[in-house]
Motif scaffolding. Structure first.
Motif, PDB file in Angstrom:
ATOM      1  N   SER A  86      38.794  42.017  44.148  1.00 10.51           N
ATOM      2  CA  SER A  86      37.697  42.987  44.176  1.00 10.51           C
ATOM      3  C   SER A  86      38.203  44.409  44.309  1.00 10.51           C
ATOM      4  O   SER A  86      37.792  45.306  43.593  1.00 10.51           O
ATOM      5  CB  SER A  86      36.735  42.671  45.331  1.00 10.51           C
ATOM      6  OG  SER A  86      36.105  41.430  45.138  1.00 10.51           O
ATOM      7  N   SER A 106      37.039  40.614  36.727  1.00  9.89           N
ATOM      8  CA  SER A 106      36.309  39.351  36.642  1.00  9.89           C
ATOM      9  C   SER A 106      35.669  39.181  35.277  1.00  9.89           C
ATOM     10  O   SER A 106      35.532  38.057  34.778  1.00  9.89           O
ATOM     11  CB  SER A 106      35.236  39.283  37.731  1.00  9.89           C
ATOM     12  OG  SER A 106      34.339  40.385  37.628  1.00  9.89           O
ATOM     13  N   LEU A 115      38.447  39.562  48.171  1.00 12.67           N
ATOM     14  CA  LEU A 115      37.133  39.363  47.562  1.00 12.67           C
ATOM     15  C   LEU A 115      36.061  39.993  48.436  1.00 12.67           C
ATOM     16  O   LEU A 115      36.030  39.786  49.651  1.00 12.67           O
ATOM     17  CB  LEU A 115      36.815  37.881  47.371  1.00 12.67           C
ATOM     18  CG  LEU A 115      35.619  37.645  46.438  1.00 12.67           C
ATOM     19  CD1 LEU A 115      36.072  37.616  44.981  1.00 12.67           C
ATOM     20  CD2 LEU A 115      34.881  36.360  46.771  1.00 12.67           C
ATOM     21  N   ASP A 120      30.557  42.173  44.537  1.00 10.80           N
ATOM     22  CA  ASP A 120      30.550  43.167  43.473  1.00 10.80           C
ATOM     23  C   ASP A 120      30.150  42.467  42.167  1.00 10.80           C
ATOM     24  O   ASP A 120      30.422  41.268  41.996  1.00 10.80           O
ATOM     25  CB  ASP A 120      31.927  43.816  43.319  1.00 10.80           C
ATOM     26  CG  ASP A 120      31.849  45.232  42.760  1.00 10.80           C
ATOM     27  OD1 ASP A 120      30.734  45.687  42.462  1.00 10.80           O
ATOM     28  OD2 ASP A 120      32.915  45.871  42.623  1.00 10.80           O
ATOM     29  N   TYR A 159      30.968  34.968  40.949  1.00 13.90           N
ATOM     30  CA  TYR A 159      31.976  36.029  40.943  1.00 13.90           C
ATOM     31  C   TYR A 159      33.336  35.469  41.365  1.00 13.90           C
ATOM     32  O   TYR A 159      34.363  35.711  40.715  1.00 13.90           O
ATOM     33  CB  TYR A 159      31.520  37.138  41.885  1.00 13.90           C
ATOM     34  CG  TYR A 159      32.455  38.303  42.058  1.00 13.90           C
ATOM     35  CD1 TYR A 159      33.000  38.966  40.966  1.00 13.90           C
ATOM     36  CD2 TYR A 159      32.771  38.775  43.330  1.00 13.90           C
ATOM     37  CE1 TYR A 159      33.847  40.052  41.133  1.00 13.90           C
ATOM     38  CE2 TYR A 159      33.605  39.853  43.510  1.00 13.90           C
ATOM     39  CZ  TYR A 159      34.147  40.491  42.411  1.00 13.90           C
ATOM     40  OH  TYR A 159      34.978  41.566  42.595  1.00 13.90           O
ATOM     41  N   LYS A 207      37.106  34.872  39.209  1.00 16.64           N
ATOM     42  CA  LYS A 207      38.455  35.226  39.671  1.00 16.64           C
ATOM     43  C   LYS A 207      39.358  33.989  39.730  1.00 16.64           C
ATOM     44  O   LYS A 207      40.544  34.035  39.353  1.00 16.64           O
ATOM     45  CB  LYS A 207      38.377  35.855  41.064  1.00 16.64           C
ATOM     46  CG  LYS A 207      37.528  37.112  41.164  1.00 16.64           C
ATOM     47  CD  LYS A 207      38.201  38.298  40.550  1.00 16.64           C
ATOM     48  CE  LYS A 207      37.456  39.585  40.842  1.00 16.64           C
ATOM     49  NZ  LYS A 207      38.039  40.732  40.131  1.00 16.64           N
TER      50      LYS A 207
END
Length: 465
Positions: free
Chosen positions: A128, A177, A196, A199, A210, A214
């Motif tokens: 992130s 991502s 993380l 977002d 999300y 990743k």
């Protein structure tokens, strides 16, 4: 350029003609494909036509007849909050959807590598926050050590624009991502997960989606080494999934929250000191406190990730330390732009969410804080641990008053514009203060990008010095 392999004679559609889209079209053409390009922006279409590419409206009926695949640029949604109509049409027609990252990984290795003493390596960095600084720091350390290195992906050049790596060359990729979620091939030699925090949740259907985007970097390609930040539950989970046993040194755990112990491989930073432990014994250390390009605990996490990645390539701790010492930092990321009369001016315009802004607030003392912009979902409550370092907040943005109302723990002044905020902060700043731009919000209510916002801050400061 990296020509795309396996596409000779194929018609390949390209949606989105920005940096990554155009570079994909060029690499496809170099590989013998026939790119069919489209962008909703007429100016982007004109640029593609000027390069000689066929421009075809991919939203028209039958557009995907005899098309082998669709290559999509990162900013275009393919699933959430709703698929782009062109992507939806491709999927309905059974046409595979990929991106330039997928093309890169399937095309990088070539027969000439058999003649190299050392095969090229790819280090891919996601997370992130901190992935840009971590990627740039790895590239800098390698370059300072005399290793051939190229920086690409979400930073630097488009992945297909780079030169084919030579004997022992290293490609360092920053991957968002958006990029990891869609790529059909992901095979880095070393994969890095910084951290993380919430977002892009609308784009991924929530925090779980999300994290899943990743995680694909590690699950799909099976890197030889995985460098994992374990200060959040997701990182702990990911490290646990990848390791076969507690002493499995294919997984390197990273922390700035705790001393890591055990039989495995770990790198952590405490009170400004980086330590490397392997099999329960210290194998290296660096004093990070005097390195101006890496201020604060968040940059110490970046340093730990970069250190671990470089160690996997065989660099000695002292070599890495020399690279750290000469690293100047990245623009708009805790960037020291000026000092006058004991007041420091720091541009962290890249702090576009609460978590990254919190890390900036925790890196400095006596802060005159310029903040505000297009607020992201979730509110500002997460900033609370850093507000003790704030002397006063100067709030910008179209909704500055509403933003300021959420900062009831600190004195605030609604400034709306950058010029007014810089004026007020500089008028009140005293020796020992830091005037810090760390917006905790996106820029798009007033600026085209966080870079433009940071440039405006720097210009306003320089005009008054």
């Amino acid at each position: 350029m990296i020509p795309v392999l396996g596409v000779e004679g194929a018609r390949v559609a390209v949606l989105g003609l920005g940096r990554s889209g155009l570079s994909a079209a060029r690499a496809l053409q170099a590989g013998g494909a026939v790119p069919l390009c489209w962008d909703d922006n007429p100016e982007a279409r004109d640029r593609a036509q000027a390069e000689g590419f066929d421009v075809a409206d991919l939203s028209r009926p039958g557009a995907f007849d005899e098309v082998a695949s669709l290559i999509v640029s990162p900013g275009i949604p393919h699933l959430y909050p709703a698929p782009n109509k062109v992507v939806a049409a491709a999927l309905h027609a059974g046409v595979p959807v990929d991106n330039d990252i997928g093309l890169f990984f399937r095309s990088l290795a070539v027969p000439e590598w058999d003649n190299y003493d050392t095969a090229p390596r790819v280090i891919a960095v996601t997370g992130s926050n901190g992935k840009s600084t971590t990627s740039a720091l790895i590239h800098h350390v390698l370059s300072e050590a005399g290793r051939e290195a190229q920086l690409a992906g979400n930073i630097g050049r488009g992945v297909l624009d780079i030169d084919p790596p030579g004997d022992g060359g290293v490609v360092v990729l920053e991957l968002s991502s958006y990029q990891t979620e869609l790529a059909r091939a992901l095979t880095p030699d070393v994969a890095v997960f910084t951290n993380l925090s919430p977002d892009h949740l609308d784009r991924h259907g929530g925090l779980g989606g999300y994290f899943a985007a990743k995680r694909r970097l590690f699950a799909e390609g099976g890197p030889d080494r995985a460098v994992i930040g374990v200060d959040e539950d997701e990182g702990q989970f990911l490290a646990g999934q990848l390791a076969e046993a507690p002493g499995d040194d294919r997984v390197i755990r990273i922390s700035v929250a705790a001393k890591l112990s055990g039989p495995g491989w770990a790198v952590f930073a405490r009170k400004g000191f980086l330590s490397e432990y392997r099999k329960g014994r210290q194998a290296g250390s660096i004093d990070l406190r005097g390195i101006k390009g890496l201020p604060g605990a968040h940059n110490h996490q970046n340093a730990c990730c970069a250190y671990a990645a470089c160690r996997t390539l065989g660099l000695a701790p002292k070599v890495i330390e020399r690279g750290f010492a000469s690293f100047g930092g990245l623009p708009h990321r805790s960037q020291l732009i000026a000092e006058k009369a004991g007041v420091a001016f720091v541009n962290d315009s890249k702090a576009t969410n609460v978590d990254s802004a919190l890390k900036a607030l925790q890196a400095f003392q006596n802060i005159r804080w310029i903040c505000g912009g297009l607020e992201k979902e979730g509110g500002l409550a997460g900033l609370a641990p850093g507000l003790q370092n704030v002397v006063k907040a100067y709030v910008i943005g179209r909704e500055a008053a509403q933003f300021a109302m959420q900062l009831d723990e600190v004195e605030t002044q609604v400034c709306t514009t950058m010029a007014a905020a810089v004026d007020a902060a500089m008028a009140e700043a005293q020796a020992g203060d830091t005037v810090l731009l760390a917006p905790a919000a996106a820029s798009f209510d007033q600026y085209d990008s966080f870079e433009r916002r940071g440039e405006d801050f720097m210009a306003e400061v320089q005009a008054r010095l």
